[in-house]
Design a protein around this motif. Structure first.
Motif, PDB file in Angstrom:
ATOM      1  N   ALA A  66       0.824  -1.209   0.000  1.00 14.49           N
ATOM      2  CA  ALA A  66       0.000   0.000   0.000  1.00 14.49           C
ATOM      3  C   ALA A  66       0.856   1.256   0.000  1.00 14.49           C
ATOM      4  O   ALA A  66       0.451   2.291  -0.544  1.00 14.49           O
ATOM      5  N   ALA A  67       2.030   1.175   0.610  1.00 12.68           N
ATOM      6  CA  ALA A  67       2.930   2.325   0.669  1.00 12.68           C
ATOM      7  C   ALA A  67       3.774   2.471  -0.601  1.00 12.68           C
ATOM      8  O   ALA A  67       4.458   3.478  -0.784  1.00 12.68           O
ATOM      9  N   THR A  68       3.732   1.480  -1.474  1.00 12.48           N
ATOM     10  CA  THR A  68       4.482   1.529  -2.728  1.00 12.48           C
ATOM     11  C   THR A  68       3.841   2.543  -3.671  1.00 12.48           C
ATOM     12  O   THR A  68       2.619   2.555  -3.823  1.00 12.48           O
ATOM     13  N   PRO A  69       4.612   3.421  -4.299  1.00 13.09           N
ATOM     14  CA  PRO A  69       4.017   4.394  -5.227  1.00 13.09           C
ATOM     15  C   PRO A  69       3.169   3.702  -6.291  1.00 13.09           C
ATOM     16  O   PRO A  69       3.503   2.605  -6.762  1.00 13.09           O
ATOM     17  N   LEU A  70       2.083   4.341  -6.652  1.00 15.31           N
ATOM     18  CA  LEU A  70       1.146   3.743  -7.608  1.00 15.31           C
ATOM     19  C   LEU A  70       1.841   3.366  -8.914  1.00 15.31           C
ATOM     20  O   LEU A  70       1.575   2.301  -9.479  1.00 15.31           O
ATOM     21  N   LEU A  74       1.645  -0.289 -10.654  1.00 18.18           N
ATOM     22  CA  LEU A  74       1.128  -0.491 -12.007  1.00 18.18           C
ATOM     23  C   LEU A  74       2.171  -1.125 -12.922  1.00 18.18           C
ATOM     24  O   LEU A  74       1.822  -1.865 -13.858  1.00 18.18           O
ATOM     25  N   ALA A  75       3.451  -0.865 -12.652  1.00 16.14           N
ATOM     26  CA  ALA A  75       4.511  -1.457 -13.472  1.00 16.14           C
ATOM     27  C   ALA A  75       4.470  -2.978 -13.406  1.00 16.14           C
ATOM     28  O   ALA A  75       4.794  -3.675 -14.381  1.00 16.14           O
ATOM     29  N   VAL A  76       4.051  -3.523 -12.256  1.00 23.95           N
ATOM     30  CA  VAL A  76       3.914  -4.981 -12.127  1.00 23.95           C
ATOM     31  C   VAL A  76       2.906  -5.500 -13.141  1.00 23.95           C
ATOM     32  O   VAL A  76       3.124  -6.530 -13.798  1.00 23.95           O
ATOM     33  N   PHE A  77       1.806  -4.782 -13.311  1.00 27.29           N
ATOM     34  CA  PHE A  77       0.741  -5.261 -14.192  1.00 27.29           C
ATOM     35  C   PHE A  77       1.053  -5.002 -15.659  1.00 27.29           C
ATOM     36  O   PHE A  77       0.523  -5.705 -16.533  1.00 27.29           O
ATOM     37  N   LYS A  78       1.910  -4.050 -15.950  1.00 27.19           N
ATOM     38  CA  LYS A  78       2.391  -3.911 -17.327  1.00 27.19           C
ATOM     39  C   LYS A  78       3.208  -5.133 -17.728  1.00 27.19           C
ATOM     40  O   LYS A  78       3.074  -5.650 -18.840  1.00 27.19           O
ATOM     41  N   ARG A  79       4.042  -5.605 -16.810  1.00 29.45           N
ATOM     42  CA  ARG A  79       4.812  -6.822 -17.093  1.00 29.45           C
ATOM     43  C   ARG A  79       3.902  -8.045 -17.118  1.00 29.45           C
ATOM     44  O   ARG A  79       4.063  -8.944 -17.953  1.00 29.45           O
ATOM     45  N   ALA A  80       2.920  -8.069 -16.218  1.00 29.09           N
ATOM     46  CA  ALA A  80       2.006  -9.211 -16.166  1.00 29.09           C
ATOM     47  C   ALA A  80       1.177  -9.313 -17.445  1.00 29.09           C
ATOM     48  O   ALA A  80       0.877 -10.417 -17.912  1.00 29.09           O
ATOM     49  N   HIS A  81       0.815  -8.190 -18.008  1.00 30.48           N
ATOM     50  CA  HIS A  81       0.046  -8.173 -19.257  1.00 30.48           C
ATOM     51  C   HIS A  81       0.769  -8.995 -20.327  1.00 30.48           C
ATOM     52  O   HIS A  81       0.164  -9.829 -21.024  1.00 30.48           O
ATOM     53  N   THR A  82       2.065  -8.784 -20.452  1.00 35.01           N
ATOM     54  CA  THR A  82       2.860  -9.522 -21.432  1.00 35.01           C
ATOM     55  C   THR A  82       2.964 -10.998 -21.062  1.00 35.01           C
ATOM     56  O   THR A  82       2.800 -11.887 -21.920  1.00 35.01           O
ATOM     57  N   LEU A  83       3.214 -11.287 -19.796  1.00 41.83           N
ATOM     58  CA  LEU A  83       3.354 -12.677 -19.362  1.00 41.83           C
ATOM     59  C   LEU A  83       2.067 -13.467 -19.569  1.00 41.83           C
ATOM     60  O   LEU A  83       2.103 -14.628 -20.004  1.00 41.83           O
ATOM     61  N   PHE A  84       0.942 -12.860 -19.280  1.00 39.55           N
ATOM     62  CA  PHE A  84      -0.325 -13.568 -19.434  1.00 39.55           C
ATOM     63  C   PHE A  84      -0.561 -13.933 -20.900  1.00 39.55           C
ATOM     64  O   PHE A  84      -1.070 -15.019 -21.201  1.00 39.55           O
ATOM     65  N   GLY A 177      -3.862  -1.209  -3.999  1.00 36.45           N
ATOM     66  CA  GLY A 177      -3.028  -1.346  -2.809  1.00 36.45           C
ATOM     67  C   GLY A 177      -3.471  -2.410  -1.838  1.00 36.45           C
ATOM     68  O   GLY A 177      -2.926  -2.498  -0.732  1.00 36.45           O
ATOM     69  N   ASN A 178      -4.440  -3.231  -2.222  1.00 38.37           N
ATOM     70  CA  ASN A 178      -4.936  -4.278  -1.329  1.00 38.37           C
ATOM     71  C   ASN A 178      -4.147  -5.574  -1.495  1.00 38.37           C
ATOM     72  O   ASN A 178      -3.415  -5.758  -2.473  1.00 38.37           O
ATOM     73  N   GLY A 179      -4.335  -6.479  -0.551  1.00 38.09           N
ATOM     74  CA  GLY A 179      -3.907  -7.854  -0.689  1.00 38.09           C
ATOM     75  C   GLY A 179      -5.121  -8.724  -0.965  1.00 38.09           C
ATOM     76  O   GLY A 179      -6.267  -8.281  -0.844  1.00 38.09           O
ATOM     77  N   ILE A 180      -4.872  -9.990  -1.326  1.00 43.18           N
ATOM     78  CA  ILE A 180      -5.949 -10.896  -1.731  1.00 43.18           C
ATOM     79  C   ILE A 180      -5.829 -12.233  -1.013  1.00 43.18           C
ATOM     80  O   ILE A 180      -4.730 -12.781  -0.897  1.00 43.18           O
ATOM     81  N   VAL A 181      -6.968 -12.757  -0.549  1.00 45.36           N
ATOM     82  CA  VAL A 181      -7.083 -14.164  -0.197  1.00 45.36           C
ATOM     83  C   VAL A 181      -8.192 -14.731  -1.073  1.00 45.36           C
ATOM     84  O   VAL A 181      -9.358 -14.353  -0.941  1.00 45.36           O
ATOM     85  N   LEU A 182      -7.822 -15.619  -1.981  1.00 44.09           N
ATOM     86  CA  LEU A 182      -8.743 -16.185  -2.957  1.00 44.09           C
ATOM     87  C   LEU A 182      -9.092 -17.620  -2.588  1.00 44.09           C
ATOM     88  O   LEU A 182      -8.207 -18.414  -2.273  1.00 44.09           O
ATOM     89  N   LYS A 183     -10.401 -17.926  -2.667  1.00 38.44           N
ATOM     90  CA  LYS A 183     -10.830 -19.316  -2.564  1.00 38.44           C
ATOM     91  C   LYS A 183     -11.482 -19.709  -3.879  1.00 38.44           C
ATOM     92  O   LYS A 183     -12.635 -19.360  -4.152  1.00 38.44           O
ATOM     93  N   PRO A 184     -10.751 -20.443  -4.724  1.00 35.35           N
ATOM     94  CA  PRO A 184     -11.383 -20.971  -5.931  1.00 35.35           C
ATOM     95  C   PRO A 184     -12.195 -22.212  -5.584  1.00 35.35           C
ATOM     96  O   PRO A 184     -12.076 -22.775  -4.493  1.00 35.35           O
ATOM     97  N   ASP A 185     -13.034 -22.630  -6.512  1.00 38.15           N
ATOM     98  CA  ASP A 185     -13.712 -23.914  -6.341  1.00 38.15           C
ATOM     99  C   ASP A 185     -12.682 -25.034  -6.427  1.00 38.15           C
ATOM    100  O   ASP A 185     -11.734 -24.969  -7.202  1.00 38.15           O
ATOM    101  N   ASN A 186     -12.865 -26.074  -5.623  1.00 31.12           N
ATOM    102  CA  ASN A 186     -11.925 -27.197  -5.651  1.00 31.12           C
ATOM    103  C   ASN A 186     -11.744 -27.760  -7.053  1.00 31.12           C
ATOM    104  O   ASN A 186     -10.641 -28.164  -7.439  1.00 31.12           O
ATOM    105  N   LYS A 187     -12.835 -27.807  -7.816  1.00 31.83           N
ATOM    106  CA  LYS A 187     -12.775 -28.438  -9.135  1.00 31.83           C
ATOM    107  C   LYS A 187     -11.893 -27.661 -10.103  1.00 31.83           C
ATOM    108  O   LYS A 187     -11.371 -28.234 -11.065  1.00 31.83           O
TER     109      LYS A 187
END
Length: 519
Positions: A66-70, A74-84, A177-187
């Motif tokens: 959250a304290a990381t500059p926006l 966002l730079a993380v997601f620019k790289r993620a866009h390419t990786l995905f 700036g949030n964190g995530i706890v994800l519960k996907p379906d087991n399947k």
């Protein structure tokens, strides 16, 4: 010939994916390849204590995030866009193996997080930027709207689009700036686990995005109780339970729930386009799309011709298990769900409905295959008439007037999606505005609305609360702080000033502000 599993889905690869799921109990769930029923991997099952620990770990990392500059977030997601995009084929293999959908639907699902990233990479700097406004006293006061992350968002993702919901719903929350706890379906836990791996390869801090697995009654309460906000996609019944628990905890939630989505065909619609659209609307993802069409209203004067066309097009669809783009329609997600769909059809037939085509299970193709099915004569005393079937089953109805068609379309507890087809766009849009639905597509089934990431998408009535996409899709994951500044103490009577004189001056000042438009 036996179905050959893609080489990308090696045992070692799958084992590495599930290793990030916390499980102190040692329990596991057999995650199978839907096409064959063969075991893919033993999926660890999390206990409530594991959920609590996942939240604690995510909170530790989230403070720094959250304290990381926006711009750095966002730079993380620019790289993620390419990786995905670079790894879309592997993601597609995972989605097919765990859900049984055909390859077209699987590859399209991989595109959704990329589209969400593209939208919010452009929009986030504006939405999250502090906005300074005037205060109550001109010149000496101000008020600034500051958007702060809520903390840790609990996301419960469904099995029908595990990657799109599990990852896409996380992106705007993480950017904010949030964190995530994800519960996907087991399947269908494998593709979202892979999505988290790709995000971490792009630079997302490890531990910020946690994944827990387990059956809803086992881990759901802990997931909600430790969250600062909950995002859920699934059934209306489960959504009501989640909303009640979130309310008791005084946290917000966004719920995309069920639908019994109608399609109205106007007299001037193009029949070829209508039938082509309906083939996707009814049978895309084997009918397992929250926004798919289950009720079709056709002009009575054209009903016989449309029925003939729709039946012929349905019978021309190919059904099968394949990791290539051959079959038009894939499997249902499980034998249990196959039995639910069959029960809806059998109930309708027992009460007088007619099967125009389909209506049978196909064990020769795999454990959970069910034929694309067209019904007529469906009424509201049938399960298929009022309850979401969520399978490759569509019911045809004739109408005499547009008013009747709109009334029939609105005669449901749901309001997630609707579709209107017509040559006169103004008329079609006018009909669309009369439908009680959070999404209405004109001359399309669902993709135009859902792919419009700049506009909120959600349900009304029993189809949900809140929305994803649009500005709301990011701002819901933030709290608003009002930072107000007073430069000089002028709010109140001065020492020795008669209070009546102060009140006269204050009221006169308010009149002046109205005339001069000063706020």
């Amino acid at each position: 010939m036996a179905l050959q599993r893609p080489a990308s889905l090696s045992d070692a690869f799958l084992e590495r994916l599930v290793q990030r799921v916390p499980s102190t109990s040692g329990g596991s769930w057999k995650l199978t390849e839907v096409y064959t029923g063969d075991l893919l991997v033993e999926l660890p099952q999390s206990a409530p204590e594991d959920v609590a620990a996942a939240y604690a770990r995510a909170r530790e990392v989230q403070r720094d995030w959250a304290a990381t500059p926006l711009k750095d977030r966002l730079a993380v997601f620019k790289r993620a866009h390419t990786l995905f995009l670079d790894h879309a084929q592997t993601t597609t293999d995972l989605i097919q193996a765990e859900s049984g959908k055909n390859r077209r639907m699987a590859i399209e699902e991989t595109c959704d997080p990329v589209m969400v990233m593209s939208h919010y990479l452009k929009r986030a700097p504006h939405l999250l930027k502090p906005v300074r406004r005037g205060g109550p006293i001109p010149l000496v006061s101000s008020s600034t709207e500051i958007r702060q992350p809520k903390g840790i968002v609990g996301i419960i993702a469904p099995w029908n689009f595990p990657f799109a919901t599990g990852i896409s719903d996380s992106i705007s929350a993480l950017m904010a700036g949030n964190g995530i706890v994800l519960k996907p379906d087991n399947k269908t836990a494998l593709s979202p686990l892979y999505g988290v791996q790709l995000l971490e390869e792009a630079g997302l801090p490890r531990g910020l995005f946690q994944v827990v697995c387990g059956e809803g009654p086992d881990v759901g309460p802990a997931l909600i109780d430790h969250a600062n906000y909950v995002m859920f996609t699934g059934s209306t019944a489960t959504g009501r339970t989640i909303g009640e628990r979130a309310g008791r905890n005084l946290i917000g939630c966004c719920l995309e729930l069920g639908g019994k989505n109608p399609m109205i065909v106007l007299e001037d619609a193009d029949p070829d386009e209508v039938v082509q659209g309906l083939m996707f609307g009814a049978f895309g993802n084997t009918g397992q799309i929250c926004m798919h069409i289950e009720r079709v209203y056709l002009p009575r004067s054209q009903y016989a011709d449309y029925r003939r066309r729709i039946v012929a097009a349905t019978e021309a669809l190919t059904l099968g298990a394949s990791y290539d783009f051959g079959p038009d329609v894939g499997s249902l997600v499980s034998p249990d769900h196959r039995d639910r769909v069959r029960a809806h059809v059998e109930d309708a037939v027992a009460k007088g409905a007619r099967v125009l085509t389909g209506g049978r299970v196909r064990p020769d193709l795999g454990p959970a295959f069910f034929e694309p099915t067209v019904l007529e004569g469906v009424t509201q005393d049938m399960l298929a008439g009022v309850t979401e079937t969520f399978g490759p089953v569509v019911a045809l109805h004739a109408y005499d007037t547009v008013d009747e068609a709109v009334a029939l379309a609105n005669d449901t507890d749901y309001g997630l999606n609707a579709s209107v087809w017509g040559g006169d766009l103004d008329q079609a849009c006018a009909v669309g505005r009369r439908i009680e639905s959070g999404n209405v597509n004109v001359n399309d089934i669902l993709a135009t609305a859902f792919a419009s990431k700049g506009t909120p998408s959600g349900g009304v009535k029993q189809s949900g609360v809140g929305a994803r996409h649009g500005d709301q899709g990011m701002l819901k994951y933030t709290d608003t702080q009002n930072l107000a500044v007073l430069k000089k103490q002028v709010m109140g009577a001065r020492p020795g000033q008669d209070y009546d004189q102060y009140v006269k001056g204050m009221l006169g000042g308010l009149k002046m502000m109205r005339r001069t438009r000063i706020r």
